[in-house]
Structures are given as structure tokens and as C-alpha cells.
Design an enzyme around this catalytic site. Structure first.
Site, PDB file in Angstrom:
ATOM      1  N   ASP A 105     -12.025  -0.705  -8.605  1.00 41.50           N
ATOM      2  CA  ASP A 105     -11.906   0.498  -9.435  1.00 41.50           C
ATOM      3  C   ASP A 105     -10.748   0.404 -10.429  1.00 41.50           C
ATOM      4  OD1 ASP A 105     -14.032   1.635  -8.156  1.00 41.50           O
ATOM      5  OD2 ASP A 105     -12.967   3.407  -7.429  1.00 41.50           O
ATOM      6  N   ARG A 160     -16.848   4.684   5.892  1.00 41.76           N
ATOM      7  CA  ARG A 160     -15.742   3.990   5.187  1.00 41.76           C
ATOM      8  C   ARG A 160     -14.617   3.623   6.144  1.00 41.76           C
ATOM      9  NH1 ARG A 160     -15.328   4.779  -0.537  1.00 41.76           N
ATOM     10  NH2 ARG A 160     -13.156   4.207  -0.403  1.00 41.76           N
ATOM     11  N   TYR A 189     -28.018  10.105   4.176  1.00 41.96           N
ATOM     12  CA  TYR A 189     -28.362   8.907   4.964  1.00 41.96           C
ATOM     13  C   TYR A 189     -27.612   8.891   6.295  1.00 41.96           C
ATOM     14  CZ  TYR A 189     -24.236   6.976   2.439  1.00 41.96           C
ATOM     15  OH  TYR A 189     -22.994   6.772   1.880  1.00 41.96           O
ATOM     16  N   GLU A 241       0.850  -1.189   0.000  1.00 35.73           N
ATOM     17  CA  GLU A 241       0.000   0.000   0.000  1.00 35.73           C
ATOM     18  C   GLU A 241       0.890   1.245   0.000  1.00 35.73           C
ATOM     19  OE1 GLU A 241      -3.311   1.076  -0.120  1.00 35.73           O
ATOM     20  OE2 GLU A 241      -2.404   3.042   0.207  1.00 35.73           O
ATOM     21  N   GLN A 242       0.579   2.163  -0.899  1.00 36.02           N
ATOM     22  CA  GLN A 242       1.424   3.357  -1.043  1.00 36.02           C
ATOM     23  C   GLN A 242       1.355   4.313   0.149  1.00 36.02           C
ATOM     24  OE1 GLN A 242       0.018   5.499  -4.503  1.00 36.02           O
ATOM     25  NE2 GLN A 242      -1.929   6.030  -3.574  1.00 36.02           N
TER      26      GLN A 242
HETATM   27  C1  LIG Z   1     -18.650  10.353  -3.993  1.00 33.80           C
HETATM   28  C2  LIG Z   1     -18.525   8.855  -3.944  1.00 33.80           C
HETATM   29  C3  LIG Z   1     -19.485   8.095  -3.241  1.00 33.80           C
HETATM   30  C4  LIG Z   1     -19.418   6.691  -3.234  1.00 33.80           C
HETATM   31  N1  LIG Z   1     -20.367   5.970  -2.566  1.00 33.80           N
HETATM   32  C5  LIG Z   1     -20.339   4.609  -2.614  1.00 33.80           C
HETATM   33  C6  LIG Z   1     -21.328   3.821  -1.937  1.00 33.80           C
HETATM   34  O1  LIG Z   1     -22.223   4.347  -1.264  1.00 33.80           O
HETATM   35  N2  LIG Z   1     -21.267   2.457  -2.035  1.00 33.80           N
HETATM   36  C7  LIG Z   1     -20.292   1.829  -2.769  1.00 33.80           C
HETATM   37  O2  LIG Z   1     -20.304   0.584  -2.861  1.00 33.80           O
HETATM   38  N3  LIG Z   1     -19.328   2.553  -3.406  1.00 33.80           N
HETATM   39  C8  LIG Z   1     -19.322   3.903  -3.339  1.00 33.80           C
HETATM   40  N4  LIG Z   1     -18.346   4.628  -3.962  1.00 33.80           N
HETATM   41  C9  LIG Z   1     -17.308   3.922  -4.741  1.00 33.80           C
HETATM   42  C10 LIG Z   1     -16.195   3.366  -3.878  1.00 33.80           C
HETATM   43  O3  LIG Z   1     -15.675   4.370  -3.050  1.00 33.80           O
HETATM   44  C11 LIG Z   1     -15.078   2.786  -4.766  1.00 33.80           C
HETATM   45  O4  LIG Z   1     -15.622   2.130  -5.875  1.00 33.80           O
HETATM   46  C12 LIG Z   1     -14.271   1.790  -3.946  1.00 33.80           C
HETATM   47  O5  LIG Z   1     -13.639   2.453  -2.887  1.00 33.80           O
HETATM   48  C13 LIG Z   1     -13.225   1.075  -4.827  1.00 33.80           C
HETATM   49  O6  LIG Z   1     -12.436   0.266  -4.012  1.00 33.80           O
HETATM   50  P1  LIG Z   1     -11.034  -0.265  -4.513  1.00 33.80           P
HETATM   51  O7  LIG Z   1     -10.477  -1.080  -3.405  1.00 33.80           O
HETATM   52  O8  LIG Z   1     -11.167  -0.888  -5.861  1.00 33.80           O
HETATM   53  O9  LIG Z   1     -10.147   1.042  -4.757  1.00 33.80           O
HETATM   54  P2  LIG Z   1      -9.682   2.163  -3.737  1.00 33.80           P
HETATM   55  O10 LIG Z   1     -10.623   2.335  -2.625  1.00 33.80           O
HETATM   56  O11 LIG Z   1      -9.353   3.362  -4.576  1.00 33.80           O
HETATM   57  O12 LIG Z   1      -8.326   1.585  -3.117  1.00 33.80           O
HETATM   58  C14 LIG Z   1      -7.124   1.555  -3.847  1.00 33.80           C
HETATM   59  C15 LIG Z   1      -5.961   1.475  -2.859  1.00 33.80           C
HETATM   60  O13 LIG Z   1      -4.761   1.321  -3.619  1.00 33.80           O
HETATM   61  C16 LIG Z   1      -3.785   2.236  -3.140  1.00 33.80           C
HETATM   62  N5  LIG Z   1      -2.895   2.545  -4.283  1.00 33.80           N
HETATM   63  C17 LIG Z   1      -3.180   3.278  -5.383  1.00 33.80           C
HETATM   64  N6  LIG Z   1      -2.122   3.315  -6.217  1.00 33.80           N
HETATM   65  C18 LIG Z   1      -1.134   2.589  -5.608  1.00 33.80           C
HETATM   66  C19 LIG Z   1       0.208   2.248  -5.964  1.00 33.80           C
HETATM   67  N7  LIG Z   1       0.761   2.680  -7.110  1.00 33.80           N
HETATM   68  N8  LIG Z   1       0.921   1.493  -5.116  1.00 33.80           N
HETATM   69  C20 LIG Z   1       0.380   1.033  -3.943  1.00 33.80           C
HETATM   70  N9  LIG Z   1      -0.883   1.342  -3.546  1.00 33.80           N
HETATM   71  C21 LIG Z   1      -1.628   2.090  -4.378  1.00 33.80           C
HETATM   72  C22 LIG Z   1      -4.587   3.443  -2.644  1.00 33.80           C
HETATM   73  O14 LIG Z   1      -3.848   4.209  -1.716  1.00 33.80           O
HETATM   74  C23 LIG Z   1      -5.783   2.737  -2.016  1.00 33.80           C
HETATM   75  O15 LIG Z   1      -5.545   2.369  -0.679  1.00 33.80           O
HETATM   76  C24 LIG Z   1     -18.364   6.031  -3.943  1.00 33.80           C
HETATM   77  C25 LIG Z   1     -17.373   6.787  -4.601  1.00 33.80           C
HETATM   78  C26 LIG Z   1     -17.444   8.192  -4.602  1.00 33.80           C
HETATM   79  C27 LIG Z   1     -16.376   8.981  -5.307  1.00 33.80           C
END
Ligand SMILES: Cc1cc2nc3c(=O)[nH]c(=O)nc-3n(C[C@H](O)[C@H](O)[C@H](O)COP(=O)(O)OP(=O)(O)OC[C@H]3O[C@@H](n4cnc5c(N)ncnc54)[C@H](O)[C@@H]3O)c2cc1C
Length: 394
Positions: A293, A108, A215, A34-35
Site C-alpha cells: 500500500d 487477517r 464469506y 513497526e510503530q
Molecule cells: C475494507 C477492506 C477490505 C480488504 N480486503 C482485502 C482482501 O480481501 N484481500 C486482499 O488481498 N486485500 C484486501 N484489502 C487490502 C489490504 O488490507 C491492504 O492492501 C494490505 O493490508 C496492505 O498491506 P501492507 O503491508 O502494504 O500495508 P499495511 O497493512 O497498512 O501495513 C503497514 C504497516 O506499517 C506500519 N506503519 C505505518 N506507518 C509507520 C511508520 N511511520 N513507522 C513504522 N511503522 C509504520 C503500520 O502500523 C502497519 O503495521 C482490504 C482493504 C480494506 C480497507
């Protein structure tokens, strides 16, 4: 046999941690890179619908999470000025019975902390200050490369490093995510700072070119808001910055008193640019695979981004428990890509509905939904069933 014994995960967000936990519970050794310098999450809420809560429960997190959730009674869409309901679909116990899993609102930071704790207890190693720059595939292993020159190897690399994924960049070539023409303010307000009570619902206030979601969180002690506004540009290089509360209040100044009072009590917020990507050609190559994502960022207009990353994580671990790496990755992509893409498209389509695109026509669509809910509720229900009724556990 080419079953995974040691997995390396880039990114300790909600998707990466869920994958780590699911794999560790299967006896796989997991190392996460994790970065960030410390583990944590921004102050904002998440809706965790039954399709995702069933996975968290299956992974043994029910006890740790239930004291931290709020269970909404309804999912609603209301008019930005009159407050008239266009939709009021029951959630709460009715949704739990229908989908065999609860609908949760969670902070979160709370979900993240519970996942980190569970991962550590299951033996997952989390390396901080470990920024991924790329990877190298070898005959029977993959080597994850860090910007400080160090490396970590395993027989599988999971790129769970979010919308700007370094793993995705190497897998498919450089391409920036595109700005979706929307910004979102997110914030949390203590109920002690509110003179009024809001309904116990996941509520979308729909208006021209904007919407606001409200909410409860943490057993009803806090209220989360997400305010979305259409904008043609985003000049800042960063995709998240401190939001200007006065600007937020001005943007929603002529809305329903419940909205203006709520925003009047907000003390701070973060402003996000909302970005997306077109469907990727593939999610995997040899021993490298993407989730969350990193492969399917979406507009948050169905509150499904984190939920999809949780579903991805479970399916990936499940396939890896049954098959050798190449077959498991192929199956994972075949199972997950159509669903995630569909939800991505449904989320984008909701922008038109929530923002009353087309003026009078836009409002007419909401009115048509209101009518459909009263005379043919099954049509609206079937849309929700597709999302919330999905069961990756089987
Ligand atoms: C306004 C808003 C509201 C939302 N509401 C909801 C909701 O109600 N319900 C829902 O299900 N979703 C919601 N989402 C979507 C949700 O937040 C994301 O889809 C979700 O967090 C994606 O998770 P992830 O683990 O794929 O990526 P992320 O949460 O982005 O995690 C990626 C991780 O990788 C790390 N990282 C990045 N690049 C590197 C690198 N080069 N080297 C090492 N580490 C790295 C980051 O620091 C981070 O810890 C919302 C999003 C937004 C913007």
C-alpha cells in the site's frame, strides 16, 4: 558486489512481514521497525487468491495456515434485492486445479500471527514502538530514522509502511492520499449467532451506490462482511473508527433478507474511509524501495491489496537474491509496477459495476455479464486468469 546483506523494513504489516520472511530465508539479516506497541491485526477477513497463496505456500506456511482457512466453492455477484445471480464462477478444487494454488479466506489476525511466528523463527528482529520519521542515504548504506531519535542502518530500506508511508513521503514529497468517495464497514459474525446458513461463496451483493461482500472464515465458524457505501465526505481525521451498527443496518434495510438477517446479527464493526493514490512516478531511489500500500493502495473491490503486497515481497526478494541492489530494484519496479497499476485500475472500475452506476444501464452491465458467463464463459474466465493465474515464482 553490492548484494544485500542487511535489510531494514519500515512496517510489519502483511507486505513487510512477507518480504522479511523471504529475505531471511535467503540468509539476509532483517530488522523491522513497526510503530505499534504490539503486533496484531484488526478483526476482519482477507481473501487470499491463488496468485498470493502460492507465495505463502512457497515460503513454507501451508501447514500453519490450512487449519485456519476457508475455501469458497464459488465467486458470485448477486442482485441486492432479488438475490438473482449475475455471476457464479467456480473456485474451490476447480480453481486450485486451474491455478495450481488454492483460493483462501483468512482472518487477517491469523495470517499476521503466522507470518510473525515464521519471521521470528527465521531470525528476523521486529522492533515495536519504532515509528519511522524518515531516512538518510549514505555512500554504501541507508540509515532509517525513528521519531524517538534512534536510527537503524542497513544496505537496503524497504518502505512497507502502508498508505500513509513516511518512507514514500521522503522519497517523493508530501502528498495526502485522496478519499475515494467510499466508506467500508468490516465485521466478523460467529455462525452460532446466525439463524440462517449463507452459501459457501465469496459473494458480492450489488446494489445502487452500495455493495456488500460476505464469506466464511476459520473453517466456516465465522462469517466476514464488508459493506461499502458511496459518500461524498469523510470528516474524521482518523481513517478507521468504530462503526455505528444501527446506521449500517439502516443503509442496507431494503436489501435481500439474507443481507438484512446477517447485518441483524452483527454486534460490532469498524468503519474505514477508502483512500487511494494516483500511480507514483517511481517506487525506488538508490537503496530505498517501496512495496504494498505504500506505493499502490487500491480500492478493495477485487480483494487484491494484500495479495499485491505479497507478490511484491516475493519478486523483490527474488531479484535481490540474483542481482546487486541497484539492478534488483530497477528490475523489481519494472516487473511489478505495470501489474499493480493495472489491478488498481480494475479495482476502481469495479465500483461502477458493483454499485450499478448509470441506473438502468448499470443493471444492464450486470445482465450482460450474466449472459456472457452463460454463452462465452471464457471471456469472464480470462479476466480472472489475469489476476489469479499470475505466478511470480515462475
Ligand atoms: C475494507 C477492506 C477490505 C480488504 N480486503 C482485502 C482482501 O480481501 N484481500 C486482499 O488481498 N486485500 C484486501 N484489502 C487490502 C489490504 O488490507 C491492504 O492492501 C494490505 O493490508 C496492505 O498491506 P501492507 O503491508 O502494504 O500495508 P499495511 O497493512 O497498512 O501495513 C503497514 C504497516 O506499517 C506500519 N506503519 C505505518 N506507518 C509507520 C511508520 N511511520 N513507522 C513504522 N511503522 C509504520 C503500520 O502500523 C502497519 O503495521 C482490504 C482493504 C480494506 C480497507
Amino acid at each position: 558486489m553490492d548484494q544485500v546483506k542487511r535489510a531494514v523494513i519500515a512496517g510489519a504489516g502483511i507486505g513487510g512481514l512477507t518480504a522479511a520472511l523471504a529475505l531471511a530465508k535467503q540468509g539476509v539479516e532483517v530488522v523491522m521497525c513497526e510503530q505499534s506497541s504490539q503486533l496484531g491485526e484488526v478483526g476482519a477477513g482477507l481473501q487470499i487468491s491463488p496468485n498470493a497463496s502460492r507465495v505463502l505456500i512457497k515460503l513454507g506456511l501451508a501447514d500453519a495456515l490450512t487449519s485456519k482457512v476457508f475455501e469458497p466453492a464459488y465467486a458470485s455477484i448477486r442482485d441486492y434485492r432479488s438475490g438473482e445471480y449475475y455471476l457464479r464462477a467456480p473456485l474451490g478444487k476447480e480453481a486450485e486445479f486451474r491455478y495450481r494454488a488454492p483460493y483462501w479466506h483468512l482472518h487477517r489476525a491469523d495470517l499476521h500471527a503466522v507470518l510473525v511466528e515464521a519471521c521470528r523463527s527465521a531470525g528476523v528482529k521486529i522492533q515495536l514502538n519504532a515509528e519511522v520519521s524518515g531516512y538518510r542515504q549514505e555512500q554504501d548504506k541507508v540509515v532509517l530514522l525513528l521519531t524517538d531519535g534512534q536510527s537503524v542502518s542497513g544496505d537496503l530500506l524497504i518502505g512497507a509502511d502502508g498508505i500513509r508511508s513516511a518512507v514514500r513521503t521522503q522519497l517523493l514529497g508530501p502528498e495526502k492520499p485522496s478519499f475515494m468517495g467510499q466508506v467500508a464497514w468490516r465485521g466478523v459474525i460467529s455462525v452460532d449467532d446466525l439463524a440462517m446458513k449463507i452459501e459457501p461463496e465469496a459473494c458480492v451483493w450489488a446494489g445502487p451506490g452500495k455493495h456488500l461482500v460476505t464469506y466464511y472464515l476459520r473453517g466456516g465458524r465465522d462469517v466476514n462482511f464488508v459493506a461499502v457505501e458511496e459518500r461524498s465526505d469523510w470528516r474524521s481525521e482518523s481513517w478507521r473508527e468504530e462503526g455505528d451498527i444501527q446506521q449500517l443496518r439502516r443503509a442496507f434495510a431494503d436489501w435481500h433478507p439474507q443481507v438484512t438477517e446477517l447485518l441483524g446479527a452483527a454486534k460490532s464493526s469498524f468503519l474505514w474511509s477508502l483512500n487511494g493514490r494516483a500511480e507514483l512516478s517511481t517506487w525506488h531511489n538508490k537503496r530505498v524501495v517501496l512495496l504494498g500500500d505504500a506505493c499502490h493502495p487500491m480500492l478493495p473491490f477485487m480483494a487484491q491489496g494484500a495479495a499485491m503486497s505479497i507478490e511484491d515481497a516475493y519478486v523483490l526478494a527474488d531479484q535481490l537474491s540474483q542481482y546487486d541492489v541497484p539492478i534488483a530494484l530497477m528490475n523489481y519496479e519494472a516487473i511489478r509496477k505495470p501489474r499493480a497499476t493495472k489491478i488498481q485500475q480494475m479495482s476502481a472500475a469495479n465500483a461502477g459495476l458493483y454499485h450499478m452506476h448509470g441506473g438502468v444501464l448499470g443493471k444492464a452491465k450486470l445482465k450482460a455479464m450474466q449472459l456472457a458467463t452463460s454463452i462465452a464463459p471464457k471471456i469472464v474466465q480470462s479476466k480472472l486468469d489475469f489476476v489469479y493465474g499470475h505466478d511470480v515464482i515462475g
